[in-house]
Design a protein around this motif. Structure first.
Motif, PDB file in Angstrom:
ATOM      1  N   VAL A 286      78.454 -36.889  30.886  1.00  0.00           N
ATOM      2  CA  VAL A 286      78.979 -35.528  30.784  1.00  0.00           C
ATOM      3  C   VAL A 286      80.488 -35.628  30.973  1.00  0.00           C
ATOM      4  O   VAL A 286      80.965 -36.096  32.007  1.00  0.00           O
ATOM      5  N   ASP A 287      81.238 -35.209  29.973  1.00  0.00           N
ATOM      6  CA  ASP A 287      82.698 -35.386  29.995  1.00  0.00           C
ATOM      7  C   ASP A 287      83.373 -34.355  30.889  1.00  0.00           C
ATOM      8  O   ASP A 287      82.848 -33.267  31.145  1.00  0.00           O
ATOM      9  N   ASP A 288      84.574 -34.729  31.323  1.00  0.00           N
ATOM     10  CA  ASP A 288      85.419 -33.791  32.062  1.00  0.00           C
ATOM     11  C   ASP A 288      86.199 -32.972  31.054  1.00  0.00           C
ATOM     12  O   ASP A 288      87.093 -33.480  30.393  1.00  0.00           O
ATOM     13  N   THR A 289      85.832 -31.723  30.933  1.00  0.00           N
ATOM     14  CA  THR A 289      86.430 -30.884  29.896  1.00  0.00           C
ATOM     15  C   THR A 289      87.213 -29.730  30.486  1.00  0.00           C
ATOM     16  O   THR A 289      87.245 -28.629  29.940  1.00  0.00           O
ATOM     17  N   GLY A 290      87.816 -29.963  31.613  1.00  0.00           N
ATOM     18  CA  GLY A 290      88.656 -28.927  32.202  1.00  0.00           C
ATOM     19  C   GLY A 290      89.863 -29.560  32.849  1.00  0.00           C
ATOM     20  O   GLY A 290      89.772 -30.607  33.486  1.00  0.00           O
ATOM     21  N   TRP A 291      90.991 -28.966  32.652  1.00  0.00           N
ATOM     22  CA  TRP A 291      92.198 -29.465  33.303  1.00  0.00           C
ATOM     23  C   TRP A 291      92.315 -28.837  34.684  1.00  0.00           C
ATOM     24  O   TRP A 291      92.048 -27.647  34.874  1.00  0.00           O
TER      25      TRP A 291
ATOM     26  N   VAL B 151      87.900 -26.355  28.240  1.00  0.00           N
ATOM     27  CA  VAL B 151      87.777 -24.915  28.438  1.00  0.00           C
ATOM     28  C   VAL B 151      89.164 -24.268  28.411  1.00  0.00           C
ATOM     29  O   VAL B 151      89.301 -23.090  28.126  1.00  0.00           O
ATOM     30  N   PHE B 186      74.838 -26.338  33.605  1.00  0.00           N
ATOM     31  CA  PHE B 186      74.328 -27.489  34.339  1.00  0.00           C
ATOM     32  C   PHE B 186      75.450 -28.142  35.103  1.00  0.00           C
ATOM     33  O   PHE B 186      76.632 -27.949  34.806  1.00  0.00           O
ATOM     34  N   ASN B 187      75.053 -28.952  36.065  1.00  0.00           N
ATOM     35  CA  ASN B 187      76.023 -29.706  36.854  1.00  0.00           C
ATOM     36  C   ASN B 187      76.436 -30.951  36.078  1.00  0.00           C
ATOM     37  O   ASN B 187      75.663 -31.464  35.267  1.00  0.00           O
ATOM     38  N   LYS B 188      77.625 -31.444  36.327  1.00  0.00           N
ATOM     39  CA  LYS B 188      78.107 -32.601  35.568  1.00  0.00           C
ATOM     40  C   LYS B 188      77.272 -33.851  35.804  1.00  0.00           C
ATOM     41  O   LYS B 188      77.325 -34.798  35.025  1.00  0.00           O
ATOM     42  N   ASP B 190      74.010 -33.775  35.934  1.00  0.00           N
ATOM     43  CA  ASP B 190      72.732 -33.525  35.287  1.00  0.00           C
ATOM     44  C   ASP B 190      72.861 -33.896  33.810  1.00  0.00           C
ATOM     45  O   ASP B 190      73.630 -33.285  33.077  1.00  0.00           O
ATOM     46  N   TYR B 205      79.298 -27.822  24.870  1.00  0.00           N
ATOM     47  CA  TYR B 205      79.507 -27.522  26.288  1.00  0.00           C
ATOM     48  C   TYR B 205      80.965 -27.723  26.659  1.00  0.00           C
ATOM     49  O   TYR B 205      81.729 -28.398  25.972  1.00  0.00           O
ATOM     50  N   THR B 206      81.325 -27.105  27.782  1.00  0.00           N
ATOM     51  CA  THR B 206      82.657 -27.241  28.329  1.00  0.00           C
ATOM     52  C   THR B 206      82.578 -26.953  29.825  1.00  0.00           C
ATOM     53  O   THR B 206      81.522 -26.588  30.328  1.00  0.00           O
ATOM     54  N   CYS B 207      83.694 -27.101  30.514  1.00  0.00           N
ATOM     55  CA  CYS B 207      83.698 -26.816  31.943  1.00  0.00           C
ATOM     56  C   CYS B 207      83.626 -25.317  32.170  1.00  0.00           C
ATOM     57  O   CYS B 207      84.150 -24.528  31.372  1.00  0.00           O
ATOM     58  N   ARG B 218      79.078 -27.178  34.093  1.00  0.00           N
ATOM     59  CA  ARG B 218      79.317 -27.138  32.647  1.00  0.00           C
ATOM     60  C   ARG B 218      78.521 -25.979  32.064  1.00  0.00           C
ATOM     61  O   ARG B 218      77.377 -25.738  32.455  1.00  0.00           O
TER      62      ARG B 218
END
Lengths: 330, 236
Positions: A286-291, B151, B186-188, B190, B205-207, B218
């Motif tokens: 699951v990627d980090d997609t937030g700064w 995001v 979901f949690n990162k 998961d 998906y995104t944060c 996410r």
């Protein structure tokens, strides 16, 4: 595709035989357990196919995500019904599959060494020599009885003798009970091994007769291998990773480990020209997609407040000066 | 008396000069703070577009990742590749992408979203558009197509997608239309939504939006394939 593959065939170099350093990029990603499962070393088709390579990848415990990555990459490379190009070299599928299995054995040897079992013994061990014992791990109060279980026959009609051993009390000590299936690495055995802590695994291996320890490692299932790889020391993991990285180097695949942590290993693979081929991790990610905007937000808010405060102070001083001027004239 | 008056006038002149000096600095600080705050909270890619225009594209970041080869395919998002007379091909040729290649465009009209999709995920590609995991299925094949984006930029409005909305993927070899079937969170840690599937699904998906710090949650949507259309037949 046919024309391009023929041209490449004219210039190809085919390397056969065991070459540990031959590694497709997904091999470098795998720090998962490499399972010795000799039955599956034989490809499904005599000529070999891409499915055999995928099966070999699965056999050594790579998750399905790695297989998917491999297939995506496969489609971008020149290939035909017999083999594919890895870098500048043409590999037949059967050779690829066999080398993947052989590479798996290397990892099994390292795992065995970590657990105090000779890697050389694992290489020559017969997995079927292991008489399956089912370790029962319990946190309950110790049982004191040691009555032997009833004899049971296996699928061949042979009576399998059983022994029941009850160890010392305490939630930390494993209680072992023999199973009666006559096979190796049953589902119950696998589940029990996977659920053990590292110390329990070591105790379990130590509890086996010496001739069966290597046999156990020779018959590790992918799940057992995975669980062990996650639990071995960081130094041992790094040693296995180093093998993967070095394996890729010989084939012009430069693997760099970007990050190890949070139960995940991120890595990048570049070809001999330095072109980035992939940047991924072992297993799904699951990627980090937030700064993280904490610093800009707080910094800008602070600047705004200071500015407003500065304006207020300047206005106050100007007002005070005006009053002084007025008082001075009066 | 006259001397005191002169001293006071001198003091007043100096303090007046201080005000003249401080005021523009404070004004600059206030405007700068407001600009940074707006850039932090707003979808950054919108601001970046205007910055690129203002500075003649000099702010565009060239590839900084060693070996990353960023390429763009010519992808049409209208129906120029097909005509009403031609039957829509359900099976066809797929042009598989390589890492760093923008090989698709994602459109969601309900949230006014149109973004390029790169094959592969790293920080640099995420700053340029949406990214598809190399562990996911390529469009045109069956499986889980996993796409994510920041995001703070391209997926700022993703949370506004509703069940039933249409998401269209355009490539140079076909067009694939999906319909949102569920909203996910979901949690990162998961991995439930980012694994391999047997069905043809699209996972975006995104944060979760968060002003201070970065979120471990996410959010996104799962979509089912509604229609596919290939532009070229499979090679015989």
């Amino acid at each position: 595709m046919t024309n391009s593959i023929e041209e490449l065939h004219n210039n190809r170099r085919t390397q056969r035989g065991f070459a540990m350093k031959r590694c497709v990029k997904m091999l470098a990603a795998a720090v998962s357990a490499v399972m010795l499962f000799p039955v599956c070393a034989v490809p499904a088709h005599a000529e070999g196919s891409i499915e055999d390579v995928c099966d070999a990848i699965r056999e050594i415990g790579y998750p399905e995500e790695c297989v998917k990555t491999f297939m995506n990459e496969y489609e971008t490379r020149p290939h035909d019904e017999n083999g594919m190009y890895v870098g500048e070299d043409y590999w037949e599928y059967i050779d690829l599959a066999e080398n993947i299995i052989i590479f798996r054995d290397l990892i099994d040897g390292k795992l065995a060494a970590f657990m105090g079992v000779s890697p050389e013994a694992v290489k020559t061990a017969d997995p079927s020599a292991f008489v399956s014992l089912l370790p029962l791990l319990t946190n309950a109060a110790p049982a004191a009885t040691t009555a032997p279980a009833a004899a049971v026959t296996d699928e061949n009609g042979q009576t399998v003798s059983q022994t029941t051993v009850t160890t010392v009390s305490g939630s930390e000590a494993p209680v072992t009970t023999a199973v009666t299936n006559g096979g190796t690495h049953t589902k119950e055995q696998e589940a029990a091994f996977v659920n053990m802590t590292l110390e329990e695994k070591q105790a379990f291996i130590s509890s086996l007769p010496e001739d069966q320890r290597a046999a156990y490692f020779a018959g590790l299932t992918p799940a057992e291998r995975k669980s062990l790889l996650k639990q071995i020391s960081k130094d041992a993991q790094a040693d296995i990773l180093k093998d993967f990285v070095e394996a890729g180097e010989t084939f012009g695949m430069h693997v760099s480990i970007d990050k190890i942590g949070d139960g995940q290993i991120d890595f990048s693979v570049r070809d001999s020209d330095g072109t980035l081929i992939d940047s991924t991790s072992f297993g799904s990610k699951v990627d980090d997609t937030g700064w993280d905007m904490t610093l800009p937000v707080i910094g800008s808010a602070g600047t705004i407040l200071l500015s407003i405060g500065g304006f207020g102070w300047t206005a106050y001083r100007a007002n005070k000066r005006r009053e002084e001027v007025l008082n001075g004239e009066n | 008396m006259a001397k005191t008056k002169d001293t006071n006038q001198e003091a007043q002149k100096r303090s007046g000069a201080l005000g003249y000096f401080l005021t523009p600095i404070l004004l600059l600080a206030l405007c700068g703070g407001l600009a940074v705050l707006c850039y932090s909270l707003a979808p950054a890619h919108d601001v970046q577009r205007y910055l690129n225009l203002a500075f003649m594209d000099t702010l565009k970041v060239t590839s900084t990742t060693s070996g990353l080869n960023i390429r763009h395919r010519d992808i049409k998002t209208d129906d120029q590749n097909t005509t009403e007379d031609k039957p829509k091909l359900q099976e066809g040729k797929i042009n598989y992408p390589t890492f760093g290649e923008q090989y698709a465009k994602l459109e969601a009209k309900s949230i006014n979203l149109m973004v390029g999709v790169y094959y592969g995920v790293n920080s640099e590609l995420l700053s340029r558009g949406a990214c598809q995991s190399t562990q996911s299925a390529i469009f045109g094949t069956v499986g889980n197509h996993i796409i994510d984006a920041h995001v703070n930029t391209f997926f700022a409005e993703l949370h506004n997608l509703a069940v039933g909305d249409t998401v269209t993927m355009y490539t140079d070899y076909g067009k694939f239309t999906y319909e949102v079937t569920e909203k996910i969170e979901f949690n990162k840690n998961d991995k439930k939504y980012v694994g391999v599937t047997k069905d043809d699904v699209l996972t975006l998906y995104t944060c979760a939006p968060q002003v201070i710090g970065s979120s471990d949650t996410r959010i996104g949507v799962r979509c089912a394939l509604k229609e596919k259309e290939f532009y070229e037949p499979l090679e015989s």
